[in-house]
Scaffold this active site. Structure first.
Site, mmCIF file in Angstrom:
data_model
loop_
_atom_site.group_PDB
_atom_site.id
_atom_site.type_symbol
_atom_site.label_atom_id
_atom_site.label_comp_id
_atom_site.label_asym_id
_atom_site.label_seq_id
_atom_site.Cartn_x
_atom_site.Cartn_y
_atom_site.Cartn_z
ATOM 1 N N ASP A 50 0.741 -1.153 -0.071
ATOM 2 C CA ASP A 50 -0.032 0.000 0.123
ATOM 3 C C ASP A 50 0.871 1.203 -0.064
ATOM 4 O O ASP A 50 1.943 1.302 0.828
ATOM 5 C CB ASP A 50 -0.978 -0.058 1.369
ATOM 6 C CG ASP A 50 -1.994 1.113 1.324
ATOM 7 O OD1 ASP A 50 -2.996 0.695 0.864
ATOM 8 O OD2 ASP A 50 -1.636 2.232 1.472
ATOM 9 N N ASP A 56 -4.574 2.596 -4.301
ATOM 10 C CA ASP A 56 -3.388 2.527 -4.053
ATOM 11 C C ASP A 56 -2.604 0.975 -3.638
ATOM 12 O O ASP A 56 -1.543 1.004 -3.054
ATOM 13 C CB ASP A 56 -2.710 3.816 -3.227
ATOM 14 C CG ASP A 56 -3.111 3.829 -1.953
ATOM 15 O OD1 ASP A 56 -4.250 3.017 -1.970
ATOM 16 O OD2 ASP A 56 -2.616 4.209 -1.242
#
Ligand code: C2E
Ligand code: CA
Ligand code: CA
Length: 889
Positions: free
Chosen positions: A763, A806
């Site tokens: 992430d 993301d």
């Protein structure tokens, strides 16, 4: 007096003043605010929460000292204004200020405007924008911290909004926030479970009431909340980028709907789709649309794209480029919500659009006279001069529609004609309009894309008719026979000029048939539609001026127009048998011209089991003797058919099967096969179309077979299937593909418990900040880079994918020891720490956090591993980001 009191008390545990700005600290502010409100019972007090947009970026770019300088400057500005009004202010944290002062509503707006302009004077090459949230203090018993929270909430609603720099707190904001959070929680499941539904709103030509097009509008059919309107969820999805996925879903479903109509032989109607601004940053946008049109075999003009005017507020160049590309590729571009923003005219100057859409809502109330009228009229005139068509939406009343028609804007969309409809209702409506022939396509006429669909435009017939004796293309609507096209010789027969024919005969051909023959002719026509036979009959017509002549007609069904069967009819005054043959010959030629791109064709007497003509030696190598009987002909082609499809091929082309189909009423059969191409020496995909033609002379069933090479098209379809597995932005697998592939691999590796697999979850740290401060394009660049780096870091057999936003995952199989995992995690961390950007001063530094889970210990399915890796990731984030944590460590 008060001050003295302070000296008597213990000195407070907090500082009174903020050292940097000289304003109060938060604690002091609360204390003095309490006193102020206690003291001054009169006057409207406002609490203002001031946040500097992209302050972190400014700090990064110019350094802390510069950042401090700005804070001091803003503090001064704010403090000065506030004091003047008898208010107080503080720096509540970092780059956030709160002030409270009494204002008159108007005065406050003016003050805000002044401040907004004052900022432009600050000497730095960086656009300083304040987000100001305003809370009007009505109830003084509300805790002060809650007042501040509310003002902050208001400030947050305009973050990143280029159009607004202040917002008032409203009671529903908290609810909205909660509702927003709920939507974000439910949105993915909603997409998976197909809770998004496509409604479509028709567009009309008010001059004749014809339907001219459709617009796809999405609805969320929530299992608990019912139908949610896009007005609620689109802005939220635009904020978190999920709109990309929803939009694609809508586009694809719009294409599918059009495709289905074509397949059903109905006339397709253009359906525009909305394209959110964020999509315009996607470098593959044009390809996505082209692929969709290819896959569903629809003409690009059937998919106009609506882009809202506000999309052009920022980054106009990138967006303008995207629009130019789409238009160059052949898509019609519609400028939506024209006039809602301030940039309308400037956009029209720089870009070409096919249509602009004005929203009546902007001009509510006094539209039909005074200024509203002048504005509307001018827009219509201007568009005309620029050669852009105009449509008005939100038309709710007959008066509005009539008014628009009066100023030269007949195209309208709105509740007056129809609300957006779900598919079933929509199709019912379309059927009615098609049946009555009340459909028209303005500029965007349908083109036959050569894909073998039997839908033609009047223009197609013109060329064919010119080569025939007295002939016309006719179709049926209700109980009328309508002329699609008529050639000169046939016109001569009627005695009318083209002009007279157009007004008196065109829309009702039976009108010139002698009364006593009309019913008979009508019965014949219906009989031949039902029985799929040629029409061959004689009747009398009343020529212009009253003369009566006998004519003979031969007519055959040749295609579909606007969902209606089209007949090619040939007329002659003398009824001789030879004409029957020549008529059949013409109809046959016509079929051939429709299939001119076929790589092979054959004419077969099916009843007689005989090949009449056949070509295509290039495709399959067959010698003359094999071409005599139909059965042998098919046998010899079967040799070239892919072994897996051979049996199916032989069954489908068996004489008895085909005859049965014919007597069941089928007229056209289409199948697809893979053939070994004789001269290319490789497999090609072909589509075989079989037309049944009854021979009126000997009563046999004939058929024409056409073979089209569809390899290119098929390849694109397969390609698209691969694309369905990839994330369009990064080119690595998407969520669905990862899940499926990982579960497959886990299943396989169950056989050997010694083998371990690891799922890394990655992430990006503070990705929201990158997006918010540097724009989505920079954010996208960072994601693309990460995809590239991950692919480089892992073996081909490992699965790299983007889960959305993301979030990335990598699944590595066959890991023998723990060291490898630790090593790999470290490598990912290092590789994913980079800067991105093309201008030095404008680059973003990226880092990532990683969580890992190992199978079989931590789980045996993707879901289990994903959950564990997520927990590990959460720990990594909590420990300060840019690091990895392995579950269980
Ligand atoms: P829009 O593109 O401007 O769509 C027109 C909106 O006006 C639609 O609202 C439509 O139902 C509504 N409308 C049509 N005729 C009338 C009328 O006579 N009176 C009134 N008061 N309203 C009328 P809807 O369907 O709620 O959509 C709202 C907005 O949500 C759309 O505005 C569009 O910006 C967005 N939207 C809807 N579907 C999609 C989608 O698939 N993708 C994207 N990106 N945005 C979408
Ligand atoms: Ca729209
Ligand atoms: Ca609109």
């Amino acid at each position: 007096m008060k001050e003295n009191d302070h000296f008597c008390e213990d000195p407070p545990a907090w500082k009174e003043y903020d050292e940097l700005t000289g304003l109060y600290t938060q604690e002091a502010f609360y204390k003095h605010l309490g006193e102020l409100l206690e003291e001054k019972k009169q006057g409207d007090y406002y609490l203002l929460y001031v946040d500097i947009e992209r302050f972190k970026l400014l700090n990064d770019l110019y350094g802390m000292a510069e950042g401090d300088r700005l804070l001091r400057w803003i503090g001064e500005c704010i403090g000065r204004d506030c004091k003047k009004k008898g208010g107080i202010g503080c720096r509540i944290r970092a780059d956030n200020f709160v002030l409270c002062a009494p204002y008159e509503e108007k005065e406050l707006r003016y003050a805000l405007w002044l401040t907004h302009n004052e900022l432009k004077k600050y000497p730095i090459n960086f656009e300083i924008v304040l987000n100001i949230g305003i809370y009007k203090i009505v109830d003084r018993t509300v805790p002060l911290s809650l007042m501040c929270d509310r003002a902050l909430m208001a400030a947050n609603t305009i973050k990143g909004n280029a159009l607004a720099y202040y917002a008032y707190y409203q009671d529903n904001m908290r609810e909205n926030l909660l509702r927003e959070q709920e939507m974000v929680r439910d949105m993915r499941i909603a997409l998976e479970k197909k809770q998004f539904e496509i409604y479509a709103q028709p567009k009309f030509n008010h001059a004749n009431g014809y339907l001219v097009g459709l617009e796809a509008l999405v609805r969320w059919n929530h299992p608990e909340k019912g139908i949610i309107s896009p007005g609620y969820f689109i802005p939220v999805f635009e904020h978190n980028n999920f709109i990309q996925e929803v939009d694609r879903y809508v586009w694809e479903n719009a294409c599918r709907m059009i495709h289905e109509w074509i397949q059903m032989g109905k006339c397709p109607i253009p359906m525009s789709v909305n394209v959110s601004r964020i999509n315009l940053y996607n470098p593959y946008l044009c390809e996505i649309f082209e692929n969709l049109c290819d896959m569903y075999r629809i003409d690009k003009k059937l998919l106009p794209l609506e882009i809202t005017e506000s999309a052009f507020i920022e980054d106009t160049e990138i967006i303008a480029d995207a629009v130019r590309r789409l238009r160059k590729a052949g898509f019609s571009i519609l400028l939506d919500d024209f006039g809602s923003g301030f940039s309308s005219f400037h956009i029209l100057k720089d870009l070409d659009f096919d249509q602009i859409k004005i929203d009546m809502k902007f001009l509510m109330g006094d539209y039909s006279h005074g200024k509203g009228k002048v504005i509307l009229e001018s827009i219509v005139k201007m568009a005309e001069a620029l050669d852009i068509s105009v449509i008005a939406e939100g038309v709710e009343t007959k008066e509005q529609a009539d008014f628009l028609l009066g100023i030269g804007c007949p195209y309208i969309q709105g509740y007056y004609y129809s609300r957006p409809l779900p598919q079933m209702k929509l199709e019912k409506m379309l059927d009615e309009y098609l049946r009555d022939g009340r459909v028209q396509f303005g500029e965007a006429s349908i083109e036959n894309s050569g894909t073998g669909m039997d839908s033609f435009c009047p223009a197609d017939y013109e060329a064919v008719l010119s080569r025939l004796p007295g002939a016309a293309a006719l179709y049926l609507v209700g109980d009328r026979v309508i002329t699609l096209n008529i050639n000169e010789k046939a016109l001569d027969l009627t005695g009318y000029s083209m002009l007279e024919y157009d007004s008196a005969v065109r829309d009702d051909v039976l009108g010139i048939v002698y009364k006593r023959d009309a019913q008979l002719l009508w019965n014949r026509i219906n009989h031949s539609i039902k029985e799929h036979t040629l029409i061959n009959t004689s009747f009398r017509i009343v020529r212009k001026g009253g003369g009566i002549v006998w004519v003979t007609v031969w007519a055959d069904l040749v295609g579909i127009y606007q969902g209606k069967p089209v007949f090619l009819a040939m007329f002659d005054i003398s009824a001789e048998e030879t004409n029957l043959v020549s008529m059949m010959e013409h109809a046959r030629k016509y079929r051939y011209s429709l299939n001119s791109e076929a790589v092979s064709s054959a004419e077969i007497d099916l009843t007689g089991n005989r090949v009449i003509t056949a070509d295509g030696a290039d495709l399959y190598n067959i010698n003359e003797s094999e071409q005599v009987s139909y059965s042998r002909y098919i046998q010899s082609i079967a040799v070239w058919v892919h072994p897996e499809e051979k049996e199916e091929f032989l069954t489908a082309l068996n004489k008895e099967t085909l005859l049965k189909s014919y007597y069941r009423g089928e007229r056209l059969i289409k199948n697809e096969y893979q053939l070994l191409h004789h001269s290319k020496k490789q497999y090609v995909y072909v589509r075989m179309s079989i037309y049944f033609v009854p021979n009126m002379v000997n009563g046999h069933v004939y058929m024409d077979i056409f073979v089209h090479d569809i390899t290119e098209q098929k390849k694109k379809e397969l390609d698209l299937m691969a694309k369905a597995e990839t994330d369009p932005l990064t080119g690595i697998y998407n969520r669905g593909a990862v899940e499926q592939k990982v579960n497959c691999l886990l299943e396989e590796s169950k056989e050997d418990p010694e083998v371990k697999n690891v799922l890394f979850m990655i992430d990006v740290d503070d990705f929201k900040i990158i997006n918010d401060t540097m724009g989505h394009r920079r954010g996208d660049q960072a994601l693309i880079e990460i995809g590239r780096k991950l692919r480089r870091l892992f073996r081909k057999s490992d699965i790299c994918g983007r889960m959305g936003g993301d979030e990335f995952v990598v699944f590595m199989t066959g890991v023998t020891c723990r060291e490898i995992i630790v090593n790999k995690a470290r490598q990912i961390c290092e590789a994913l720490q980079f800067t991105t950007g093309d201008v030095k001063a404008d680059d973003a530094s990226v880092s990532c956090s990683i969580g890992a889970a190992i199978s079989p210990d931590d789980g045996q399915s993707f879901e289990d591993l994903f959950e564990k890796a997520d927990q590990a990731l959460y720990r990594a984030k909590r420990q300060g980001k840019n690091r990895y944590v392995i579950y269980g460590d």
